[in-house]
Design a protein around this motif. Structure first.
Motif, PDB file in Angstrom:
ATOM      1  N   THR A   6       0.854  -1.184   0.000  1.00 15.86           N
ATOM      2  CA  THR A   6       0.000   0.000   0.000  1.00 15.86           C
ATOM      3  C   THR A   6       0.896   1.243   0.000  1.00 15.86           C
ATOM      4  OG1 THR A   6      -0.116   0.343   2.394  1.00 15.86           O
ATOM      5  CG2 THR A   6      -1.704  -1.223   1.423  1.00 15.86           C
ATOM      6  N   GLU A   7       0.276   2.407  -0.053  1.00 15.64           N
ATOM      7  CA  GLU A   7       1.036   3.666   0.011  1.00 15.64           C
ATOM      8  C   GLU A   7       1.848   3.788   1.290  1.00 15.64           C
ATOM      9  OE1 GLU A   7      -1.254   7.080  -2.570  1.00 15.64           O
ATOM     10  OE2 GLU A   7      -1.659   6.955  -0.435  1.00 15.64           O
ATOM     11  N   ASP A  26      -7.427   4.446  -6.872  1.00 15.62           N
ATOM     12  CA  ASP A  26      -8.075   4.723  -5.598  1.00 15.62           C
ATOM     13  C   ASP A  26      -9.303   3.834  -5.404  1.00 15.62           C
ATOM     14  OD1 ASP A  26      -8.143   6.149  -3.182  1.00 15.62           O
ATOM     15  OD2 ASP A  26      -9.706   7.472  -3.947  1.00 15.62           O
ATOM     16  N   ARG A  29      -8.724  -0.133  -1.461  1.00 12.03           N
ATOM     17  CA  ARG A  29      -7.992   0.330  -0.276  1.00 12.03           C
ATOM     18  C   ARG A  29      -7.904  -0.811   0.728  1.00 12.03           C
ATOM     19  NH1 ARG A  29      -7.813   5.917   1.069  1.00 12.03           N
ATOM     20  NH2 ARG A  29      -8.127   7.136  -0.805  1.00 12.03           N
ATOM     21  N   VAL A  33      -6.083   2.623   3.066  1.00 15.40           N
ATOM     22  CA  VAL A  33      -4.928   3.113   2.306  1.00 15.40           C
ATOM     23  C   VAL A  33      -4.931   2.468   0.922  1.00 15.40           C
ATOM     24  CG1 VAL A  33      -2.415   3.308   2.288  1.00 15.40           C
ATOM     25  CG2 VAL A  33      -3.646   3.331   4.459  1.00 15.40           C
ATOM     26  N   PRO A  34      -4.748   3.261  -0.155  1.00 20.33           N
ATOM     27  CA  PRO A  34      -4.748   2.689  -1.501  1.00 20.33           C
ATOM     28  C   PRO A  34      -3.664   1.625  -1.701  1.00 20.33           C
ATOM     29  CG  PRO A  34      -4.901   5.075  -1.612  1.00 20.33           C
ATOM     30  CD  PRO A  34      -4.590   4.714  -0.180  1.00 20.33           C
TER      31      PRO A  34
END
Length: 115
Positions: A6-7, A26, A29, A33-34
């Motif tokens: 994830t990011e 997007d 998630r 979180v993306p």
């Protein structure tokens, strides 16, 4: 099974500089979180690489990604493969593109994907 990135994932160059991450999607998630997909690991900035010499600057960007190690061949989001914890690639250090970067943490603890 490997965790999906994830990011919030922890990627760094071999010298310890932190790779800056930003998801290009997007839709999916994990824990809010993306998730990362191809090409989210390529051409990313590297902050605080401590390995600068008089002849060579520190690592500034990721310049290549090992596709097989970095992205799932089974799970896709909008046609783009998910990034996984085994992600690796090279940085621009010394303009030769030879210093590796890798993932140390997925940024989440729940979702895994097959090799």
């Amino acid at each position: 099974m490997l965790k999906v990135l994830t990011e919030k994932a922890g990627l760094s160059c071999a010298h310890g500089g932190r790779v800056g991450l930003e998801a290009s999607q997007d839709l999916v998630r994990i824990q809010g979180v993306p998730a990362l997909v191809r090409p989210d690991l390529l051409d990313r900035p590297i902050r605080a690489c401590p390995h600068a010499t008089p002849a060579n600057p520190p690592c500034f960007r990721t310049v290549s990604v090992d596709e097989a190690a970095s992205y799932s061949s089974f799970v896709f989001i909008e046609g783009k493969p998910l990034a996984k914890l085994s992600a690796t690639g090279k940085t621009d250090w010394s303009k030769l593109g030879i210093v590796p970067f890798s993932a140390g943490a997925a940024g989440q603890d729940f979702v895994t994907v097959g090799e």
